[in-house]
Design a protein around this motif. Structure first.
Motif, mmCIF file in Angstrom:
data_model
loop_
_atom_site.group_PDB
_atom_site.id
_atom_site.type_symbol
_atom_site.label_atom_id
_atom_site.label_comp_id
_atom_site.label_asym_id
_atom_site.label_seq_id
_atom_site.Cartn_x
_atom_site.Cartn_y
_atom_site.Cartn_z
ATOM 1 N N MET A 93 0.812 -1.215 0.000
ATOM 2 C CA MET A 93 0.000 0.000 0.000
ATOM 3 C C MET A 93 0.846 1.266 0.000
ATOM 4 N N ASP A 94 2.080 1.151 -0.436
ATOM 5 C CA ASP A 94 2.941 2.323 -0.547
ATOM 6 C C ASP A 94 2.817 2.870 -1.962
ATOM 7 N N TYR A 95 1.700 3.568 -2.201
ATOM 8 C CA TYR A 95 1.406 4.048 -3.550
ATOM 9 C C TYR A 95 2.393 5.119 -4.016
ATOM 10 N N LYS A 96 2.953 5.856 -3.045
ATOM 11 C CA LYS A 96 3.891 6.919 -3.398
ATOM 12 C C LYS A 96 5.062 6.354 -4.199
ATOM 13 N N ASP A 97 5.711 5.313 -3.650
ATOM 14 C CA ASP A 97 6.833 4.690 -4.371
ATOM 15 C C ASP A 97 6.346 3.972 -5.624
ATOM 16 N N SER A 98 5.145 3.387 -5.522
ATOM 17 C CA SER A 98 4.601 2.664 -6.671
ATOM 18 C C SER A 98 4.437 3.593 -7.873
ATOM 19 N N PHE A 99 3.829 4.758 -7.654
ATOM 20 C CA PHE A 99 3.666 5.731 -8.745
ATOM 21 C C PHE A 99 5.023 6.156 -9.314
ATOM 22 N N LEU A 100 6.000 6.323 -8.413
ATOM 23 C CA LEU A 100 7.339 6.749 -8.837
ATOM 24 C C LEU A 100 7.947 5.744 -9.811
ATOM 25 N N TYR A 101 7.883 4.449 -9.450
ATOM 26 C CA TYR A 101 8.489 3.422 -10.296
ATOM 27 C C TYR A 101 7.676 3.151 -11.561
ATOM 28 N N ILE A 102 6.366 3.357 -11.466
ATOM 29 C CA ILE A 102 5.538 3.233 -12.680
ATOM 30 C C ILE A 102 5.985 4.267 -13.716
ATOM 31 N N GLU A 103 6.160 5.504 -13.261
ATOM 32 C CA GLU A 103 6.566 6.565 -14.195
ATOM 33 C C GLU A 103 7.954 6.303 -14.761
ATOM 34 N N LYS A 104 8.867 5.809 -13.915
ATOM 35 C CA LYS A 104 10.205 5.457 -14.415
ATOM 36 C C LYS A 104 10.093 4.366 -15.478
ATOM 37 N N GLY A 105 9.234 3.395 -15.191
ATOM 38 C CA GLY A 105 9.057 2.295 -16.139
ATOM 39 C C GLY A 105 8.453 2.742 -17.447
ATOM 40 N N LEU A 106 7.422 3.580 -17.371
ATOM 41 C CA LEU A 106 6.750 4.051 -18.586
ATOM 42 C C LEU A 106 7.658 4.925 -19.445
ATOM 43 N N ASN A 107 8.625 5.577 -18.820
ATOM 44 C CA ASN A 107 9.551 6.431 -19.564
ATOM 45 C C ASN A 107 10.800 5.693 -20.039
ATOM 46 N N GLY A 108 10.890 4.400 -19.700
ATOM 47 C CA GLY A 108 12.057 3.612 -20.098
ATOM 48 C C GLY A 108 12.050 3.290 -21.584
ATOM 49 N N SER A 109 13.244 3.146 -22.164
ATOM 50 C CA SER A 109 13.351 2.902 -23.612
ATOM 51 C C SER A 109 12.737 1.560 -24.006
ATOM 52 N N GLU A 110 12.903 0.525 -23.169
ATOM 53 C CA GLU A 110 12.354 -0.803 -23.505
ATOM 54 C C GLU A 110 10.827 -0.773 -23.506
ATOM 55 N N THR A 111 10.270 -0.024 -22.570
ATOM 56 C CA THR A 111 8.804 0.056 -22.474
ATOM 57 C C THR A 111 8.197 0.684 -23.717
ATOM 58 N N LYS A 112 8.884 1.689 -24.257
ATOM 59 C CA LYS A 112 8.364 2.390 -25.430
ATOM 60 C C LYS A 112 8.339 1.506 -26.670
ATOM 61 N N LYS A 113 9.158 0.446 -26.652
ATOM 62 C CA LYS A 113 9.193 -0.482 -27.790
ATOM 63 C C LYS A 113 8.227 -1.657 -27.611
ATOM 64 N N ASP A 114 7.712 -1.825 -26.394
ATOM 65 C CA ASP A 114 6.945 -3.035 -26.062
ATOM 66 C C ASP A 114 5.581 -2.645 -25.486
ATOM 67 N N ALA A 115 4.522 -2.795 -26.284
ATOM 68 C CA ALA A 115 3.173 -2.395 -25.860
ATOM 69 C C ALA A 115 2.696 -3.199 -24.652
ATOM 70 N N VAL A 116 3.034 -4.503 -24.613
ATOM 71 C CA VAL A 116 2.608 -5.353 -23.496
ATOM 72 C C VAL A 116 3.248 -4.880 -22.200
ATOM 73 N N LEU A 117 4.557 -4.567 -22.266
ATOM 74 C CA LEU A 117 5.260 -4.078 -21.078
ATOM 75 C C LEU A 117 4.650 -2.757 -20.590
ATOM 76 N N GLU A 118 4.348 -1.877 -21.530
ATOM 77 C CA GLU A 118 3.712 -0.607 -21.158
ATOM 78 C C GLU A 118 2.375 -0.853 -20.470
ATOM 79 N N CYS A 119 1.613 -1.802 -21.002
ATOM 80 C CA CYS A 119 0.294 -2.101 -20.433
ATOM 81 C C CYS A 119 0.397 -2.730 -19.042
ATOM 82 N N GLN A 120 1.472 -3.484 -18.812
ATOM 83 C CA GLN A 120 1.663 -4.067 -17.483
ATOM 84 C C GLN A 120 1.889 -2.963 -16.444
ATOM 85 N N PHE A 121 2.651 -1.932 -16.831
ATOM 86 C CA PHE A 121 2.813 -0.785 -15.932
ATOM 87 C C PHE A 121 1.479 -0.063 -15.734
ATOM 88 N N ARG A 122 0.734 0.098 -16.822
ATOM 89 C CA ARG A 122 -0.542 0.807 -16.734
ATOM 90 C C ARG A 122 -1.556 0.025 -15.894
#
Length: 417
Positions: free
Chosen positions: A1-30
């Motif tokens: 239930m530590d949403y603060k850190d969760s949101f932080l890592y979600i944004e890092k993940g969504l901005n990552g180069s691998e995520t931008k190439k992989d729709a499934v990976l992006e959706c897992q973060f979303r």
């Protein structure tokens, strides 16, 4: 239930180069982002993420994409069930199960990837009063978990099933098992433990066990207070996430416009049109983000107010017990409905939302029905004829708009669980 850190890592993940190439990976973060919004009761933001996932995965046929689509449709079914829109809920859960069956044809049917698929289907059936079907799906979900230790969600669903059937003894057994499961697996899931303690307290109330009803009611409010505090702390993280999205998009637009500007090949007018279009689009997005931020801040203020009211409500609840309410009902005292409202403060407001024309006498009769008194008992306690009570109940059914065959008691329980 530590949403603060969760949101932080979600944004890092969504901005990552691998995520931008992989729709499934992006959706897992979303998907995780949507779950965070769900826990913080930011349902509009939650639904936007689900629609984005479905849009990104449209046309993809690999197993991981299908699994994610199945889960997303199931989560949307749960979203609409909470909104009491059972037609949409049934549509999405059926789609989720269909996708799951498709990918299971050539694979070992490992249900662990979709733990709650059949549980949600069971709740849809329970909402529609299809009790046999509800039990079938709840039990199906539970039996699929023989290899998995955590079963508390399925145990709660079986408790809810027996609670709706008014078998409160069996309901309590399953609720206790769910709390034990949380404890044994060292899981702190306040959403579920708070809900479970509330249902145990209500069950003991119907069983007229005053002491145990008080114990679990107090546990419910203590955990509710803790849960509200966590939500207040983490709502700011949700606000920051929305602001970061805006800033990231702004930066992208600035870079894009700069590239366009440097490109001398493009005619000057075309350049202005493109920049103007980007600027207007950015302004619209900014307005939307500001609006969403304001909604989040309003929700934050609401939760603060809610937190301050918890102890007041707790004290009121502990001062009046269900046993006392039932005693007052049987004696038909003038203070019966007043004590009933103290114990069930949301009952009258919710009924008046359905039909503002309810008068005090009608609300009082509905309170008797809510307490599960039969027409014969109500007639005896209120010194009226059985026929009079039946006629008044028939009038109330018409006023509410109940279909033939719908149970008035079950409908009241849905209005005020």
């Amino acid at each position: 239930m530590d949403y603060k850190d969760s949101f932080l890592y979600i944004e890092k993940g969504l901005n990552g180069s691998e995520t931008k190439k992989d729709a499934v990976l992006e959706c897992q973060f979303r998907e995780i982002k949507a779950i965070n919004y769900n826990k913080l009761k930011l349902t509009d933001s939650e639904l936007k993420e689900y629609h984005r996932i479905i849009e990104l995965l449209s046309g993809k046929n690999d197993i991981e994409a299908k699994k994610l689509l199945s889960r997303t449709n199931a989560r949307m079914a749960s979203y609409y069930l909470n909104k009491q829109e059972s037609l949409y809920s049934e549509k999405f859960i059926n789609k989720a199960i269909t996708i799951h069956h498709e990918i299971s044809k050539n694979l070992d049917d490992d249900f662990s990837d979709n733990l709650n698929l059949y549980t949600i289907k069971g709740y849809v059936c329970l909402y529609n009063l299809k009790y046999d079907s509800a039990y079938y799906y709840f039990n199906k979900s539970y039996t699929h978990l023989n290899r998995i230790k955590r079963k508390y969600i399925q145990l709660i669903s079986l408790g809810d099933y027996y609670f709706e059937l008014k078998n409160y003894v069996k309901a309590v057994d399953f609720y206790f098992e769910s709390l034990q499961d949380l404890d044994q697996n060292r899981i702190k899931d306040l959403e579920y433990s708070t809900y479970t303690n509330k249902k145990i307290s209500m069950s003991y109330g119907f069983l007229n066990d005053k002491a145990k009803e008080k114990i679990y009611l107090e546990k419910y409010y203590i955990e509710s207070d803790e849960l509200a505090g966590l939500k207040i702390t983490n709502l700011q993280s949700a606000v920051n996430t929305v602001e970061n999205e805006y800033q990231n998009r702004s930066e992208k637009f600035r870079k894009l416009n700069w590239i366009i500007f440097l490109s001398a090949i493009i005619p000057f007018m075309s350049l202005n049109i493109i920049i103007g279009y980007r600027y207007l689009k950015l302004k619209r997005r900014k307005r939307a983000v500001i609006s969403e931020k304001n909604l989040l801040l309003q929700e934050k203020d609401h939760l603060l107010e809610e937190k301050n009211m918890y102890y007041v409500k707790l004290q009121q609840k502990l001062d009046v017990t269900l046993e006392e309410v039932i005693y007052e009902a049987k004696k038909n005292t003038t203070s019966f409905f007043e004590k009933f409202q103290t114990f069930y403060p949301e009952f009258s407001p919710r009924l008046l939302e359905c039909n503002p024309s309810f008068n005090l006498g009608e609300l009082t009769l509905l309170a008797y029905v809510y307490l599960n008194f039969s027409s014969k008992e109500i007639a005896e306690y209120t010194f009226r004829s059985y026929r009079t009570i039946q006629t008044r109940k028939y009038t109330l059914r018409k006023k509410i708009g109940l279909e033939k065959g719908e149970d008035l008691y079950v409908w009241l329980k849905k209005i005020n669980p």
